[in-house]
Design an enzyme around this catalytic site. Structure first.
Site, PDB file in Angstrom:
ATOM      1  N   HIS A  59       3.989   1.678   2.279  1.00 58.37           N
ATOM      2  CA  HIS A  59       5.225   1.006   1.845  1.00 58.37           C
ATOM      3  C   HIS A  59       5.953   1.863   0.810  1.00 58.37           C
ATOM      4  CE1 HIS A  59       2.814  -2.692   3.077  1.00 58.37           C
ATOM      5  NE2 HIS A  59       3.818  -2.649   3.918  1.00 58.37           N
ATOM      6  N   CYS A  95       1.385  -8.708  14.021  1.00 56.19           N
ATOM      7  CA  CYS A  95       2.660  -8.054  14.376  1.00 56.19           C
ATOM      8  C   CYS A  95       3.765  -9.087  14.548  1.00 56.19           C
ATOM      9  CB  CYS A  95       2.597  -7.331  15.715  1.00 56.19           C
ATOM     10  SG  CYS A  95       1.542  -5.925  15.807  1.00 56.19           S
ATOM     11  N   HIS A 101       0.852  -1.192   0.000  1.00 58.75           N
ATOM     12  CA  HIS A 101       0.000   0.000   0.000  1.00 58.75           C
ATOM     13  C   HIS A 101       0.886   1.240   0.000  1.00 58.75           C
ATOM     14  CE1 HIS A 101       0.746   0.651   4.268  1.00 58.75           C
ATOM     15  NE2 HIS A 101       0.338  -0.588   4.540  1.00 58.75           N
ATOM     16  N   LYS A 123      -3.731   4.908  11.010  1.00 53.47           N
ATOM     17  CA  LYS A 123      -2.603   4.410  10.233  1.00 53.47           C
ATOM     18  C   LYS A 123      -3.120   3.618   9.035  1.00 53.47           C
ATOM     19  CE  LYS A 123       1.150   1.074  10.176  1.00 53.47           C
ATOM     20  NZ  LYS A 123       1.509  -0.292  10.489  1.00 53.47           N
ATOM     21  N   CYS A 140       0.086 -10.953  19.131  1.00 52.19           N
ATOM     22  CA  CYS A 140      -0.622 -10.524  17.911  1.00 52.19           C
ATOM     23  C   CYS A 140       0.005 -11.228  16.718  1.00 52.19           C
ATOM     24  CB  CYS A 140      -0.538  -9.010  17.708  1.00 52.19           C
ATOM     25  SG  CYS A 140      -1.176  -8.542  16.069  1.00 52.19           S
ATOM     26  N   HIS A 160      -3.135  -3.275  15.150  1.00 55.67           N
ATOM     27  CA  HIS A 160      -4.057  -3.859  14.161  1.00 55.67           C
ATOM     28  C   HIS A 160      -5.505  -3.927  14.619  1.00 55.67           C
ATOM     29  CE1 HIS A 160      -0.038  -5.322  12.896  1.00 55.67           C
ATOM     30  NE2 HIS A 160      -0.520  -4.997  11.723  1.00 55.67           N
ATOM     31  N   CYS A 207      -5.086  -5.815  19.672  1.00 55.18           N
ATOM     32  CA  CYS A 207      -3.747  -5.306  19.349  1.00 55.18           C
ATOM     33  C   CYS A 207      -3.817  -3.793  19.163  1.00 55.18           C
ATOM     34  CB  CYS A 207      -3.245  -5.961  18.066  1.00 55.18           C
ATOM     35  SG  CYS A 207      -1.832  -5.097  17.352  1.00 55.18           S
ATOM     36  N   LYS A 222      -3.326  -2.651   6.046  1.00 52.53           N
ATOM     37  CA  LYS A 222      -4.152  -3.657   5.394  1.00 52.53           C
ATOM     38  C   LYS A 222      -5.299  -4.102   6.288  1.00 52.53           C
ATOM     39  CE  LYS A 222      -0.006  -5.116   5.256  1.00 52.53           C
ATOM     40  NZ  LYS A 222       1.353  -5.605   5.037  1.00 52.53           N
TER      41      LYS A 222
HETATM   42  O1  ME8 Z   1       6.844  -4.298   9.755  1.00 51.24           O
HETATM   43  N1  ME8 Z   1       2.734   4.692   6.736  1.00 51.24           N
HETATM   44  O2  ME8 Z   1       6.495  -5.100   7.622  1.00 51.24           O
HETATM   45  P1  ME8 Z   1       5.262  -4.187   7.159  1.00 51.24           P
HETATM   46  C1  ME8 Z   1       4.080   4.689   6.686  1.00 51.24           C
HETATM   47  N2  ME8 Z   1       8.219  -6.979   7.959  1.00 51.24           N
HETATM   48  N3  ME8 Z   1       4.813   3.570   6.749  1.00 51.24           N
HETATM   49  C2  ME8 Z   1       4.160   2.413   6.886  1.00 51.24           C
HETATM   50  C3  ME8 Z   1       2.764   2.333   6.933  1.00 51.24           C
HETATM   51  C4  ME8 Z   1       2.038   3.548   6.868  1.00 51.24           C
HETATM   52  N4  ME8 Z   1       0.711   3.591   6.896  1.00 51.24           N
HETATM   53  N5  ME8 Z   1       2.414   1.024   7.057  1.00 51.24           N
HETATM   54  C5  ME8 Z   1       3.571   0.326   7.089  1.00 51.24           C
HETATM   55  C6  ME8 Z   1       7.101  -5.046   8.839  1.00 51.24           C
HETATM   56  N6  ME8 Z   1       4.617   1.155   6.985  1.00 51.24           N
HETATM   57  C7  ME8 Z   1       8.273  -6.016   8.992  1.00 51.24           C
HETATM   58  C8  ME8 Z   1       9.564  -5.218   8.947  1.00 51.24           C
HETATM   59  S1  ME8 Z   1      12.257  -5.052   8.938  1.00 51.24           S
HETATM   60  C9  ME8 Z   1      13.510  -6.062   9.397  1.00 51.24           C
HETATM   61  C10 ME8 Z   1      10.820  -6.065   9.098  1.00 51.24           C
HETATM   62  C11 ME8 Z   1       6.035   0.822   7.049  1.00 51.24           C
HETATM   63  O3  ME8 Z   1       4.952  -4.657   5.776  1.00 51.24           O
HETATM   64  C12 ME8 Z   1       6.350   0.153   8.372  1.00 51.24           C
HETATM   65  O4  ME8 Z   1       6.498   1.125   9.388  1.00 51.24           O
HETATM   66  O5  ME8 Z   1       4.188  -4.203   8.179  1.00 51.24           O
HETATM   67  C13 ME8 Z   1       7.628  -0.569   8.053  1.00 51.24           C
HETATM   68  O6  ME8 Z   1       8.750   0.283   8.217  1.00 51.24           O
HETATM   69  C14 ME8 Z   1       7.422  -0.952   6.580  1.00 51.24           C
HETATM   70  O7  ME8 Z   1       6.361  -0.142   6.076  1.00 51.24           O
HETATM   71  C15 ME8 Z   1       7.045  -2.411   6.410  1.00 51.24           C
HETATM   72  O8  ME8 Z   1       5.869  -2.698   7.132  1.00 51.24           O
END
Ligand code: ME8
Length: 500
Positions: free
Chosen positions: A20, A128, A17, A296, A125, A146, A143, A299
């Site tokens: 990311h 998470c 999304h 936030k 969770c 989420h 959570c 998904k």
């Molecule tokens: O946390 N706004 O994966 P992820 C800004 N796999 N950034 C966002 C966001 C939002 N609404 N939603 C997610 C994970 N992110 C783990 C990380 S690293 C060794 C493992 C950012 O797919 C989130 O903060 O949930 C994170 O830095 C990245 O996208 C991946 O999130």
């Protein structure tokens, strides 16, 4: 100088999304800027493919985790390409080389005496992949991130002795006050450490989808340890036949979102200490993109904006610009299609696009298609003197929003300069010929200089424009406003941001 920068690796439990996209773009701006400055940059991004978040999503869809991981990893890769992210490697934690290295490093941690067997019981969770402490759990046992029900988990795990790193972590924070930036996140991490660290699960017994624990094959590693190690393992196999570890380790910047602060600012340095590896220099923490509901974008909350949709409508550079301009790095910010349109129309089309098209048109018309090779306006030039150094200093503090703002002030200055000088008036009188030439030399030069600075933000657009100005170079020292017009021959330019 070597500069190793990473993004978080994204869970492949669902499609990407806009949140990311935001993180990848901000990291890309910093990486491209450092490359402009001639640094030896390595930029890593990728996907996090093991653990409950992926196993549960696959089960819900009735498919194998591997199938879901393959499908969604492709989407994340495609997104990175469409965003024009200049990563040097894309790691997938299901890469066999990564898995082998994870086992190797964690076996060392085990042999160094930092691991023991125990029983874990707590609220967990699955999204998470994290146990929650009582004071963060929402009413109804949900959570805090989420807002889904937590499960009560109790199982025999291998534990990592996080508590034994308390003192060393406190010392690290005292010695390196810029280890975590911005400052309020440093304080947050430090107060978490100060409140007393507890040992954490290093393995899961019930789960099969993960990297096997080499000293106990009935367990897989807890996904966070496998995931964090990506930053280290990638260097060992990103280039076939070459080990880049000595060249790039330790990482210079880890860029992450604030929800995964604890893992990167507490677990990660402790794990590296346990494995006797050098620590990263900085962790940069950004905020959240918020959905229309003010929460936030995520998904599980169902409030996501599809980056591909925004890209289809506005294009890559417009999206990159919008996100860097509208959501101050380090803070949360609401995003939406209407806001993208406003930035597109008012700033990209009317300010930058219009400045480019009228500058090119006037040079074509009044000076025969050549940027006059005469002295530029020294008063105007002096307003641009400090700009490159300012931008570099601000980007060194990982503040792409502020740097963009500084650059944009000069875009506006150039538009005002057009109005002040009114070249079309000057063109009417032969007495004003020198002034006209000075004006167009200065406009051409100013536009070139700001475009070099904008290059990390909007690589494709600025390359087109610099090409049309006959000065394609994008190195950082080219961002200086020269004392002389370039004399280059310009070529026609289609509108950079066409009216839609
Ligand atoms: O946390 N706004 O994966 P992820 C800004 N796999 N950034 C966002 C966001 C939002 N609404 N939603 C997610 C994970 N992110 C783990 C990380 S690293 C060794 C493992 C950012 O797919 C989130 O903060 O949930 C994170 O830095 C990245 O996208 C991946 O999130």
């Amino acid at each position: 100088m070597s500069f190793y920068i990473t993004t978080a690796i994204d869970y492949v439990n669902a499609q990407p999304h806009l949140g990311h996209a935001y993180e990848k773009i901000s990291t890309d701006v910093l990486a491209r800027h450092k490359r402009q400055r001639g640094e030896d940059v390595f930029f890593l991004t990728g996907t996090d493919e093991h653990g409950e978040p992926v196993a549960d999503a696959a089960r819900d869809q009735g498919i194998e985790p591997r199938v879901l991981a393959d499908r969604n990893a492709e989407r994340f890769k495609k997104l990175a390409a469409r965003l024009n992210v200049s990563n040097d490697f894309f790691i997938r934690t299901t890469d066999p080389q990564h898995e082998t290295m994870v086992q190797e490093v964690l076996l060392r941690v085990y042999r160094n005496g930092h691991v023991y067997k125990g029983i874990y019981e707590g609220w967990y969770c699955p999204r998470c992949a994290d146990f929650k402490v009582e004071n963060e759990i929402l009413e109804g046992n949900l959570c805090p991130i989420h807002e889904i029900p937590l499960t009560r988990e109790s199982e025999e795990n291998w534990f990592f002795r996080l508590s034994s790193f308390q003192e060393r972590l406190v010392r690290l924070y005292a010695e390196q006050p810029d280890f975590v930036m911005p400052r309020h996140h440093y304080n947050e991490a430090l107060s978490f450490i100060d409140s007393g660290l507890q040992d954490v699960s290093l393995s899961r017994a019930k789960l099969k989808w993960g990297v096997q624990v080499p000293w106990d094959p009935s367990h897989v590693f807890y996904v966070w340890f496998d995931a964090l190690l990506n930053y280290y393992t990638a260097l060992t196999y990103a280039r076939a036949g070459e080990d880049l570890t000595a060249r790039y380790w330790p990482a210079t910047y880890h860029v992450i979102g604030k929800d995964i602060l604890k893992f990167h600012t507490v677990y990660w340095p402790a794990l590296l200490m346990a494995a006797e590896l050098d620590l990263p220099h900085h962790v940069f923490v950004h905020g959240f993109l918020l959905g229309a509901d003010g929460r936030k974008m995520s998904k599980s909350l169902g409030n996501v904006l599809d980056p591909f949709e925004v890209l289809d409508q506005f294009g890559t550079d417009a999206l990159r610009f919008y996100l860097m301009r509208d959501v101050p790095f380090g803070a949360d910010g609401a995003v939406g299609m209407a806001a993208v349109r406003t930035r597109y129309d008012t700033e990209l089309a009317n300010e930058y696009g219009n400045l480019a098209s009228r500058t090119i048109a006037m040079i074509a018309r009044y000076t025969n298609g050549h940027i006059p090779d005469v002295a530029t306006d020294s008063a105007l030039a002096s307003e641009f003197d400090v700009l490159p150094a300012e931008v570099a200093a601000v980007l060194d503090r990982a503040d792409p929003t502020r740097a963009l703002d500084l650059i944009w002030h000069r875009v506006r200055r150039l538009n005002r300069y057009v109005e002040e000088r009114s070249p079309w008036e000057l063109a009417r009188s032969p007495d004003d010929a020198d002034r006209l030439r000075e004006t167009l030399a200065s406009l051409g030069e100013g536009l070139r200089a700001v475009s070099v600075l904008l290059h990390p933000y909007m690589p494709e657009t600025t390359e087109r424009l610099l090409g049309a100005l006959g000065s394609p170079a994008t190195e950082f020292d080219r961002a200086l406003f020269a004392e002389h017009g370039s004399g280059a021959r310009i070529s026609p330019l289609e509108p950079l941001f066409p009216k839609q």
